[in-house]
Design a protein around this motif. Sequence first.
Motif, PDB file in Angstrom:
ATOM      1  N   ASP A  39       0.825  -1.209   0.000  1.00 32.08           N
ATOM      2  CA  ASP A  39       0.000   0.000   0.000  1.00 32.08           C
ATOM      3  C   ASP A  39       0.859   1.258   0.000  1.00 32.08           C
ATOM      4  N   ALA A  40       1.948   1.174   0.707  1.00 29.23           N
ATOM      5  CA  ALA A  40       2.837   2.329   0.771  1.00 29.23           C
ATOM      6  C   ALA A  40       3.382   2.639  -0.625  1.00 29.23           C
ATOM      7  N   ALA A  41       3.828   1.579  -1.296  1.00 32.32           N
ATOM      8  CA  ALA A  41       4.406   1.786  -2.629  1.00 32.32           C
ATOM      9  C   ALA A  41       3.371   2.335  -3.604  1.00 32.32           C
ATOM     10  N   VAL A  83      -5.011   5.559   4.378  1.00 35.00           N
ATOM     11  CA  VAL A  83      -4.725   5.703   2.955  1.00 35.00           C
ATOM     12  C   VAL A  83      -4.732   7.178   2.573  1.00 35.00           C
ATOM     13  N   ARG A  84      -5.713   7.886   3.090  1.00 33.91           N
ATOM     14  CA  ARG A  84      -5.822   9.319   2.825  1.00 33.91           C
ATOM     15  C   ARG A  84      -4.533  10.025   3.221  1.00 33.91           C
ATOM     16  N   ASP A  85      -4.138   9.788   4.433  1.00 33.95           N
ATOM     17  CA  ASP A  85      -2.965  10.493   4.937  1.00 33.95           C
ATOM     18  C   ASP A  85      -1.720  10.136   4.147  1.00 33.95           C
ATOM     19  N   ALA A  86      -1.607   8.852   3.801  1.00 38.34           N
ATOM     20  CA  ALA A  86      -0.431   8.423   3.057  1.00 38.34           C
ATOM     21  C   ALA A  86      -0.380   9.104   1.696  1.00 38.34           C
ATOM     22  N   ASN A  87      -1.521   9.168   1.014  1.00 32.57           N
ATOM     23  CA  ASN A  87      -1.521   9.798  -0.299  1.00 32.57           C
ATOM     24  C   ASN A  87      -1.176  11.282  -0.202  1.00 32.57           C
TER      25      ASN A  87
END
Lengths: 617, 617, 350, 350
Positions: free
Chosen positions: A157-159, A195-199
Amino acid sequence: MTTVTTVDHVVIRFAGDSGDGMQLTGDRFTHDTAAAGNDFSTLPNFPAEIRAPQGTVAGVSSFQLHFADFDIRTPGDRPDVLVAMNPAALKANLGDLPRGGLIIADTADFTPRNLAKVGYASDPLTDGSLADYQVHALDLSGQATAAVASLGLGRKDAARTKNMYALGLLDWLYHRPVEGTISFLEKKFATAPQVRDANIAALKAGYAFGETTEVFANRYKVAPAPAPAGTYRQVSGNRALAYGLMAGAAKAGLQLFLGAYPITPASDVLHHLAAAKDAGVLTFQAEDEIAAVGAALGASFAGQLGVTATSGPGLALKMETIGLAVMLELPLVICDIQRAGPATGMPTKTEQADLTQALFGRHGEAPLPVIAAQSPGDCFAAAYEAVKIAIDYRTPVILLSDGYLANGAEPWPVPDLAALPPIDPAFATGPNRPDGGFWPYLRDDKLARAWAVPGTPGLEHRIGGIEKADGTGAVSYDPANHEFMVNLRKQKVDNIQAVVPPVEVDDPSGRARVLVLGWGSTYGPISAAARRVRTAGRRVATAHLRHLNPLPANLGEVLRAYDRVIVPEMNLGQLAMVLRSTYLVDVQSYSRVRGLPISLSELAADLVALIDEEDAE
Amino acid sequence: MTTVTTVDHVVIRFAGDSGDGMQLTGDRFTHDTAAAGNDFSTLPNFPAEIRAPQGTVAGVSSFQLHFADFDIRTPGDRPDVLVAMNPAALKANLGDLPRGGLIIADTADFTPRNLAKVGYASDPLTDGSLADYQVHALDLSGQATAAVASLGLGRKDAARTKNMYALGLLDWLYHRPVEGTISFLEKKFATAPQVRDANIAALKAGYAFGETTEVFANRYKVAPAPAPAGTYRQVSGNRALAYGLMAGAAKAGLQLFLGAYPITPASDVLHHLAAAKDAGVLTFQAEDEIAAVGAALGASFAGQLGVTATSGPGLALKMETIGLAVMLELPLVICDIQRAGPATGMPTKTEQADLTQALFGRHGEAPLPVIAAQSPGDCFAAAYEAVKIAIDYRTPVILLSDGYLANGAEPWPVPDLAALPPIDPAFATGPNRPDGGFWPYLRDDKLARAWAVPGTPGLEHRIGGIEKADGTGAVSYDPANHEFMVNLRKQKVDNIQAVVPPVEVDDPSGRARVLVLGWGSTYGPISAAARRVRTAGRRVATAHLRHLNPLPANLGEVLRAYDRVIVPEMNLGQLAMVLRSTYLVDVQSYSRVRGLPISLSELAADLVALIDEEDAE
Amino acid sequence: MTATTPAGTGLAGVPLSVTPLSRKDFTSDQEVRWCPGCGDYAVLATFQGLMPTLGIRRENTVIVSGIGCSSRFPYYVDSYGMHSIHGRAPAIATGVAMTRPDLAVWVVTGDGDALSIGGNHLIHALRRNVNITIMLFNNRIYGLTKGQYSPTSEQGKVTKSTPAGSVDRPFNPLSLALGAEATFVARTVDSHRAHLTEVLTAAISHRGASIVEIYQNCPIFNDGAFDALKGADGGLIPLRHGEPITFGPDGSRGVVRGPDGTLRIADVAEVGLGNVLVHDAHADDPGTAFALSRLTDTEALHTSPIGILRDVERPTYDDLARAQLTVHEDPEERLAGLQAMITGGDTWTV
Amino acid sequence: MTATTPAGTGLAGVPLSVTPLSRKDFTSDQEVRWCPGCGDYAVLATFQGLMPTLGIRRENTVIVSGIGCSSRFPYYVDSYGMHSIHGRAPAIATGVAMTRPDLAVWVVTGDGDALSIGGNHLIHALRRNVNITIMLFNNRIYGLTKGQYSPTSEQGKVTKSTPAGSVDRPFNPLSLALGAEATFVARTVDSHRAHLTEVLTAAISHRGASIVEIYQNCPIFNDGAFDALKGADGGLIPLRHGEPITFGPDGSRGVVRGPDGTLRIADVAEVGLGNVLVHDAHADDPGTAFALSRLTDTEALHTSPIGILRDVERPTYDDLARAQLTVHEDPEERLAGLQAMITGGDTWTV
Ligand SMILES: Cc1ncc(C[n+]2csc(CCOP(=O)(O)OP(=O)(O)O)c2C)c(N)n1
Ligand SMILES: Cc1ncc(C[n+]2csc(CCOP(=O)(O)OP(=O)(O)O)c2C)c(N)n1
Ligand code: SF4
Ligand code: SF4
Ligand SMILES: [Mg+2]
Ligand SMILES: [Mg+2]
């Protein structure tokens, strides 16, 4: 220090694997570009497969965006910048990049296995084969993963945030504001905060990477494009088309009923309208295209606005029912979002080869108006006009768009609904005969027939597909009546010429000898090519048709005024055929059938050659 | 004493109620006429209803027969003789009878009630209103009933023999032999001896009535028409078409598979072929037109000859599948027996308005050959040629006939199957690549692709509707390949021009300035009108097209050789449009869309006027 | 507000007539053009007789037909009507019913129209449970095109298109309808006026898709196809909800369920009336209705149940679809809402 | 003469391979292009594994598909194949099967392809009992067009085309098939290789139209649609001819027939194994098969029977149609016969 260069226009192509989110990236960059005030035009390009095998050329998905400080007409033939998320993306797109172009490649995916998969013997990023380009080989995936490390996502997910990272970098490079995308991500991933924060983090990190490192020596500015004052939004063709239909129905005070069966690239019309339940739009996903148009015709008979949307194969299936609509003389709008044919063809690719089907694809003499949209935003106006003609003249109308318009986007001045021309269904409410009777096939001066809707007392009547007696609409096998009615139906459609504006010629010099005439989505390439031709010191006139039937009244005169008339089409010369026959003018077809918009540079070069040849004569 | 007058041609129309057996009467008179050695041409005309209300104008069924001692081309515009079995038949047909014409009316049905039903205030047979005609008012029903009285039939059944009585009378009047009809009746009613005997008795009684009474002062002779030596039979268009398909399949050594869904006026093709099980013909009455053509395409894929037959509404439904056939490049013959449209239109009436649908009614660029039959008997040759082109070029072919050809009949020299050109399916039987592989889209010099049939070891392959790579036939989304294939498919069809004979002009004077060009069933009226025009001392040239796509190579040259080109069509000018566009020649459409064959006398008169105008210039 | 029939019934939403109507009000000025003796006449007459009894306004009646002899029906009824194209009437009627809940929507079709070319539209209309009432005139032949066999013709049928006899097994239209999730499935006969009236009235009163197969004699191309059924030996098996299923002289024969679940016909005297199956038209499970449908011969007809095989309540497609919408009665408000929608949330101003 | 499988079976007339074939022989050179994890892979692999076991020649195998993700199937099998157009594969296959009794004809289709646009061809192919074997890949979604609901999606399904949830009840494909007179009706699951092999082998061995519904997972647009079924609580009800229908942990649950004829699921311990329904796939009456088909939920799937619901012998359309013909093997004789026919009995000579 990074220098800032001001340029007037840029073409960027984002390319990656189907799963890499390139469409989203492109779409967001487009929004960010809109926010920066540039004019723009986009060209998404997906593989035919839902998920073609990862890492293959067939699985590459790309999104091209052209933006500028002036009004532009096409998404650009060749990119200035190629963002390649894997070797397949590089391989598939490098051929389009002019020498000297900028390549931003994500090295993470350039593994020996992936390189081998697409036939690279060695790594092009390092083997010197890209010496003619400006290459930025960056570990975008790795950097994105690092940037979101603290947020506790899994590796995979990070990638996945690498696309937002790349977007951030490009936003920085071209001075785009990122706020719009941040708030977009906040909404989109509202229910998945991680997911929001990561994006968002990846986006910001990409931006910061540009800002803080000195990898990029140049940064670019593209000034806002002058545009008439107003409120603008970005719009794709299918969305604008859906809005145009809704506007037409609303102004007419009718319910909009869409009967549709999913088909690429028309499905989004169904999706957009299905999402408009708040606006009272009724959509019906039918069992097939025949039922879709049948139900739409039923809705029109019931006094609402029946619409159907499809692509070529679906239009073929609908033809028998459209013929019935011609006989019933009921309003009906049939949207054909053309794709490359014949048969299944290349469903995700664009083409204009359904024109003759639209004009002539019915049995018997079954004429109907055909109109075409010329740009994504113009789909609104074209759809609105289709609705108005259908209602005013009680006739099915075929509205032609295509895959390029459907998925492409451009800035769009939001229309003021109040200012649109009114549409009046003018239902019959009482008898129309001196004797107190009602004849459903009595006509007004346009030849439009009386439209009485079920539920209206006293106007009960039956209509059907058998030839009808003039006036009464009763079944008739009378030879003279048949001939009369065949001619009358044609005359009614021909009468629409009265509301077709004369075709306007664009010839700044006033002395061009060559006219380039187009229809539909060739508008962009033709007008852009004409600009380039004129910049190159040649004289050329252009004109564009919205109405393919009936043609504008002045068209013959216009065609005859030029020594040479060139008709570029994404087919084998379908409009050219009609024009030759109608006006006996030796128009020449300029045919490009590649599943892609006509290349503006190729067209411009060809026009220059041709004009020089003409001038030499 | 009756005098015998020799005339060169006669047009008789039998008209009566749907239940009066007029079609059978006409058909038998045709047979009797064939036996007499005349040339002939027929035009049946039925009401749209199965059994329209008795005694009404809508319920009148008629059969017109033109016979002569020379070769004739049409069933005649206006009858010389009208046989009217009831007041409705008189009412419906009197308008077509020229003054002085002969009327034979069955008085039995001229009751006050029946007269009133069709709006006769008094009996026209007696009120003097028919003074301008030669009227024979005879109680045919009563006489027939009397003639069969001894046979013990019920009143109703006895009265039913009136049509045979009338036939006998007419046979006498025109010197036709009755033996053929007698043996026909013997076969037809073999299981109902009473009915058989009654019909034969009535026939003979009618003949005897003419012979023994002196009601008719004149009796007529029409000498046999000179015709090339050979064996002749009477044939209708649909029968000849069915035979042509069978001949094509047999010569190619393939099974004939017909997939069809009943529709007027094409159903008889299904009926004739369904009756040919002895000849190994497989017919499939499908659930609809789409399944019909789909199964035919499946049969072709399986290596047999797939054929489908329909009319306009069915053709519309088949178009998507025909587009697939274009992509698959498999042989397929699609017969369109045109009827008056649009929509349901007038199913029992003729028209030529499906030409543009046949040429252009598919999505994408999907060209295919289109050929048309010009007379009932010619349907055989046209069908045979359609089969040959389909197989030789691996392409779907649309064969156009129409309701007039389908049901009309003429003498037909029975073709010698051995003498027909051979047809070779030339199946691929082994590898066609140097490496031992097989590519289904490798082509011969005509551009026809390799056709390998399931069951052939080593040539296994897959085909489909997605764009195919040149040669291999694999799925391809390559832009350049698509353009190449689109052009190649067109080129393949264009190549058929090599086997299209040059169009032949008929201009006995060699100096005509006006050319009349037709296609399909207008052959009869055009050639007959030309004869009349020439008899009237004018010069006119005629030419006729069997091939609508590709057009004959010399056509442009031919058109340009005349000052004026007139194209009569039973549509609004569909061929004219194609010619104007293809050759930029100002051909003029002569359009008659009445559900009837073009009137030869109207056409002749119009041509004379036009030639005089042209000559005056 | 105008009066309508109660909610939940097929005609809910259809305005009631203020004045009583008569058969004459439903008779158009068109001359009827079927063959003498055609079963279609009887159905038309019955229909024109029952329409006034429904109490709804004439102008709120719509009849959509396909193509075929029977499909000429709408011309003869003085209401709104459409004689459409072959096989498509259920699709067209779907558009009418979805957009106009204030109309009573009838579909008239034939065995060829509904089951051959139109089979797909029929099964989908039934599955969706659109509020329409389908009268399927089954004469087991193509009448209009002059006598080819149809998907309901018995195997071995000799016709112009099958001179050696047809080789395919026919559809059982009611089995097919039940397999397609139909909520109202019934059968009746052209010549049984009272029964026809009763069944059609129940069908239009059912909210959702109703299919009524009507055995209709075609004296020209398939005369007597239903004669064996109508005969004195009582081949018609009348079904009445809540009653034991008996038929024949004095109800001497009855339908019983075998241990293997299948239904068969038995002598009532032998099995006892108590063992005769009691008809439950409202059973949620369609299994028994399906089993009943199988009592119809597929070949020459000798026995066949008539009446309502199944009548269950289920929300209709059109009611549910409409319930998802916000309809703005005020045009200004509607335009304002639309203006906001097309403007969207992501604009910029120049 | 070449060897073929025994008369009466589905493959009778299809020549046998002289050399044994392997899975590789049925693998084409085309790169497989479904999404990672797509259930179609498993079906393809199983198919390629079972084909060699049939013993027939590879070149006498034809696969006809429509349009949809699953319809790409023929490209991947090294036999003759056609990827046709949306919904029409059963019609095209009918033409293949009628003209070529020496071919094994498979149809590959999806829930949209077969049941939405292609519904009519499907039911007619079943009714006629054409000798073809239909694999219906049911993922309860439109895959290829990116995720609209299909006629097998559960009510309330939220998709791009139904953002507020679909409102129509799905088809039960096997009920529909049974209503359409199908002679071979079965269901299996993409991931159950052995079961899939067994059912498909039985299907192709059946002479006549066989329909096999294959539950197929679409991880992209409808992931996990069949998970509840595959779970440990044993929602799949395996049917085996002649055996009592039990399922679940240690066969603890079973299907019993209620007094009203309907089938329901009961605890075997409670009702006793003797009362559990013994499956009879060959019952002439389709009633019990229909009842079994109703054990499948129409909404979210929890229980569903798999295996062969019905397998009965009936002459096939294509065999019967061919039997009516006189085929002239000798071309000269054929031409002579035709010459006589077109000459007819009523000629004259000039
Ligand atoms: C597209 C199309 N195909 C075929 C026809 C010809 N056609 C008209 S009605 C009909 C069948 C009629 O049979 P049925 O539906 O049983 O009605 P009936 O005449 O028996 O009442 C056919 C094949 C048509 N009108 N349109
Ligand atoms: C005439 C026509 N209409 C619509 C389409 C678009 N289309 C292609 S496949 C498909 C549905 C696919 O669903 P399904 O049959 O369930 O197959 P899956 O992709 O799920 O395997 C549709 C609507 C088409 N190709 N042709
Ligand atoms: S052909 Fe048959 S169904 Fe048609 S109108 Fe005549 S009797 Fe009725
Ligand atoms: S979209 Fe679904 S069905 Fe289609 S290939 Fe992908 S996973 Fe399979
Ligand atoms: Mg019928
Ligand atoms: Mg699916």
